[in-house]
Write a protein that holds these residues in place. Structure first.
Motif, PDB file in Angstrom:
ATOM      1  N   GLU A  25       0.858  -1.184   0.000  1.00  0.00           N
ATOM      2  CA  GLU A  25       0.000   0.000   0.000  1.00  0.00           C
ATOM      3  C   GLU A  25       0.891   1.230   0.000  1.00  0.00           C
ATOM      4  O   GLU A  25       1.769   1.368   0.858  1.00  0.00           O
ATOM      5  CB  GLU A  25      -0.911   0.020   1.225  1.00  0.00           C
ATOM      6  N   VAL A  26       0.664   2.094  -0.989  1.00  0.00           N
ATOM      7  CA  VAL A  26       1.461   3.310  -1.110  1.00  0.00           C
ATOM      8  C   VAL A  26       0.553   4.535  -1.103  1.00  0.00           C
ATOM      9  O   VAL A  26      -0.621   4.448  -1.472  1.00  0.00           O
ATOM     10  CB  VAL A  26       2.323   3.299  -2.398  1.00  0.00           C
ATOM     11  N   ARG A  27       1.119   5.645  -0.666  1.00  0.00           N
ATOM     12  CA  ARG A  27       0.381   6.910  -0.671  1.00  0.00           C
ATOM     13  C   ARG A  27       1.162   7.910  -1.513  1.00  0.00           C
ATOM     14  O   ARG A  27       2.376   8.050  -1.357  1.00  0.00           O
ATOM     15  CB  ARG A  27       0.232   7.465   0.731  1.00  0.00           C
ATOM     16  N   ILE A  28       0.438   8.593  -2.402  1.00  0.00           N
ATOM     17  CA  ILE A  28       1.012   9.686  -3.175  1.00  0.00           C
ATOM     18  C   ILE A  28       0.418  10.967  -2.610  1.00  0.00           C
ATOM     19  O   ILE A  28      -0.806  11.119  -2.557  1.00  0.00           O
ATOM     20  CB  ILE A  28       0.685   9.564  -4.673  1.00  0.00           C
ATOM     21  N   THR A  49       0.822  18.795   2.988  1.00  0.00           N
ATOM     22  CA  THR A  49       0.523  18.003   1.785  1.00  0.00           C
ATOM     23  C   THR A  49      -0.948  17.608   1.750  1.00  0.00           C
ATOM     24  O   THR A  49      -1.640  17.633   2.763  1.00  0.00           O
ATOM     25  CB  THR A  49       1.360  16.708   1.743  1.00  0.00           C
ATOM     26  N   THR A  50      -1.376  17.227   0.565  1.00  0.00           N
ATOM     27  CA  THR A  50      -2.700  16.658   0.343  1.00  0.00           C
ATOM     28  C   THR A  50      -2.516  15.292  -0.298  1.00  0.00           C
ATOM     29  O   THR A  50      -1.695  15.146  -1.217  1.00  0.00           O
ATOM     30  CB  THR A  50      -3.522  17.548  -0.621  1.00  0.00           C
ATOM     31  N   THR A  51      -3.257  14.294   0.191  1.00  0.00           N
ATOM     32  CA  THR A  51      -3.169  12.962  -0.404  1.00  0.00           C
ATOM     33  C   THR A  51      -3.846  12.980  -1.771  1.00  0.00           C
ATOM     34  O   THR A  51      -5.008  13.357  -1.895  1.00  0.00           O
ATOM     35  CB  THR A  51      -3.822  11.904   0.503  1.00  0.00           C
ATOM     36  N   VAL A  52      -3.088  12.579  -2.784  1.00  0.00           N
ATOM     37  CA  VAL A  52      -3.589  12.516  -4.155  1.00  0.00           C
ATOM     38  C   VAL A  52      -4.201  11.146  -4.413  1.00  0.00           C
ATOM     39  O   VAL A  52      -5.221  11.013  -5.087  1.00  0.00           O
ATOM     40  CB  VAL A  52      -2.433  12.779  -5.153  1.00  0.00           C
ATOM     41  N   TRP A  53      -3.560  10.099  -3.852  1.00  0.00           N
ATOM     42  CA  TRP A  53      -4.020   8.731  -4.081  1.00  0.00           C
ATOM     43  C   TRP A  53      -3.383   7.817  -3.047  1.00  0.00           C
ATOM     44  O   TRP A  53      -2.247   8.044  -2.622  1.00  0.00           O
ATOM     45  CB  TRP A  53      -3.618   8.289  -5.486  1.00  0.00           C
ATOM     46  N   GLN A  54      -4.136   6.804  -2.644  1.00  0.00           N
ATOM     47  CA  GLN A  54      -3.582   5.774  -1.766  1.00  0.00           C
ATOM     48  C   GLN A  54      -4.163   4.439  -2.208  1.00  0.00           C
ATOM     49  O   GLN A  54      -5.369   4.314  -2.378  1.00  0.00           O
ATOM     50  CB  GLN A  54      -3.928   6.057  -0.300  1.00  0.00           C
ATOM     51  N   GLY A  55      -3.291   3.463  -2.417  1.00  0.00           N
ATOM     52  CA  GLY A  55      -3.757   2.156  -2.861  1.00  0.00           C
ATOM     53  C   GLY A  55      -2.591   1.235  -3.147  1.00  0.00           C
ATOM     54  O   GLY A  55      -1.465   1.456  -2.692  1.00  0.00           O
ATOM     55  N   GLY A  85      11.808   3.220  -8.486  1.00  0.00           N
ATOM     56  CA  GLY A  85      10.660   3.475  -9.331  1.00  0.00           C
ATOM     57  C   GLY A  85       9.387   3.076  -8.617  1.00  0.00           C
ATOM     58  O   GLY A  85       9.358   2.085  -7.885  1.00  0.00           O
ATOM     59  N   LEU A  86       8.334   3.861  -8.787  1.00  0.00           N
ATOM     60  CA  LEU A  86       7.012   3.562  -8.261  1.00  0.00           C
ATOM     61  C   LEU A  86       6.214   2.882  -9.360  1.00  0.00           C
ATOM     62  O   LEU A  86       6.160   3.382 -10.483  1.00  0.00           O
ATOM     63  CB  LEU A  86       6.311   4.858  -7.826  1.00  0.00           C
ATOM     64  N   VAL A  87       5.608   1.758  -9.040  1.00  0.00           N
ATOM     65  CA  VAL A  87       4.743   1.048  -9.984  1.00  0.00           C
ATOM     66  C   VAL A  87       3.343   1.063  -9.388  1.00  0.00           C
ATOM     67  O   VAL A  87       3.138   0.591  -8.258  1.00  0.00           O
ATOM     68  CB  VAL A  87       5.217  -0.408 -10.199  1.00  0.00           C
ATOM     69  N   THR A  88       2.388   1.637 -10.115  1.00  0.00           N
ATOM     70  CA  THR A  88       1.008   1.688  -9.658  1.00  0.00           C
ATOM     71  C   THR A  88       0.080   1.223 -10.783  1.00  0.00           C
ATOM     72  O   THR A  88       0.456   1.240 -11.955  1.00  0.00           O
ATOM     73  CB  THR A  88       0.602   3.117  -9.225  1.00  0.00           C
ATOM     74  N   PRO A  89      -1.133   0.820 -10.421  1.00  0.00           N
ATOM     75  CA  PRO A  89      -2.094   0.374 -11.448  1.00  0.00           C
ATOM     76  C   PRO A  89      -2.479   1.526 -12.382  1.00  0.00           C
ATOM     77  O   PRO A  89      -2.323   2.702 -12.037  1.00  0.00           O
ATOM     78  CB  PRO A  89      -3.317  -0.075 -10.636  1.00  0.00           C
ATOM     79  N   LEU A  90      -2.992   1.167 -13.535  1.00  0.00           N
ATOM     80  CA  LEU A  90      -3.433   2.181 -14.497  1.00  0.00           C
ATOM     81  C   LEU A  90      -4.560   3.040 -13.930  1.00  0.00           C
ATOM     82  O   LEU A  90      -4.759   4.167 -14.375  1.00  0.00           O
ATOM     83  CB  LEU A  90      -3.882   1.509 -15.795  1.00  0.00           C
ATOM     84  N   SER A  91      -5.282   2.524 -12.938  1.00  0.00           N
ATOM     85  CA  SER A  91      -6.380   3.287 -12.327  1.00  0.00           C
ATOM     86  C   SER A  91      -5.865   4.408 -11.427  1.00  0.00           C
ATOM     87  O   SER A  91      -6.621   5.314 -11.073  1.00  0.00           O
ATOM     88  CB  SER A  91      -7.282   2.354 -11.520  1.00  0.00           C
ATOM     89  N   ALA A  92      -4.597   4.377 -11.066  1.00  0.00           N
ATOM     90  CA  ALA A  92      -4.012   5.428 -10.224  1.00  0.00           C
ATOM     91  C   ALA A  92      -3.768   6.677 -11.060  1.00  0.00           C
ATOM     92  O   ALA A  92      -3.493   6.582 -12.256  1.00  0.00           O
ATOM     93  CB  ALA A  92      -2.697   4.947  -9.614  1.00  0.00           C
ATOM     94  N   PRO A  93      -3.848   7.848 -10.442  1.00  0.00           N
ATOM     95  CA  PRO A  93      -3.561   9.074 -11.197  1.00  0.00           C
ATOM     96  C   PRO A  93      -2.075   9.172 -11.529  1.00  0.00           C
ATOM     97  O   PRO A  93      -1.245   8.536 -10.880  1.00  0.00           O
ATOM     98  CB  PRO A  93      -3.978  10.187 -10.232  1.00  0.00           C
TER      99      PRO A  93
END
Length: 143
Positions: A25-28, A49-55, A85-93
């Protein structure tokens, strides 16, 4: 880069990446203000900061990124000058330059990444053909 002899099933590659690599689980978060000076200590604190995405996602070293190429059976990432490198799903911003990435939980108890923070060096990579979001990172070291 070699040309595959058979068509690549990008959906299958995406599913393999999401189920075997992006298991943490990562937070951007995005800095939204100016760091504040602590008048007692004389040190500058972190910027708000403001959380942009977490997942789900993964922070991989350059060696880890190379290992993932072998896992999915092909080269899908160009050489990197950055170590992480950060790897996130395509659904992530798409992360933006300067966004902060923190690992909240790691599936592996020996990952060594939980609680560490990295900064996005460039905007997240975008492509018309993609299986994951890739963002180059540099670790933020607090002294």
């Amino acid at each position: 880069m070699s040309t595959p002899t058979v068509p690549v099933d990008l959906e299958a590659v995406r599913q393999v990446l999401e189920s075997t690599v992006m298991v943490d689980e990562v937070r951007i978060s995005r800095p939204t203000g100016i760091p504040v000076l602590d008048v007692v200590t004389g040190l500058v604190g972190p910027a708000p900061t403001t959380t942009v995405w977490q997942g789900s996602g993964a922070v991989l070293s350059a060696h880890g990124l190379a290992a993932v190429e072998h896992l999915v059976g092909g080269r899908w990432l160009e050489d990197t000058a950055s170590w992480y490198g950060l790897v996130t799903p395509l659904s992530a911003p798409l992360p933006q330059r300067g966004d902060l990435v923190t690992v909240i939980t790691a599936k592996s108890p020996t990952a060594g990444t939980v609680g560490r923070t990295w900064q996005a060096l460039d905007p997240g990579e975008a492509s018309t053909v993609a299986v994951a979001r890739i963002t180059r990172l540099d670790e933020v070291v607090i002294i």
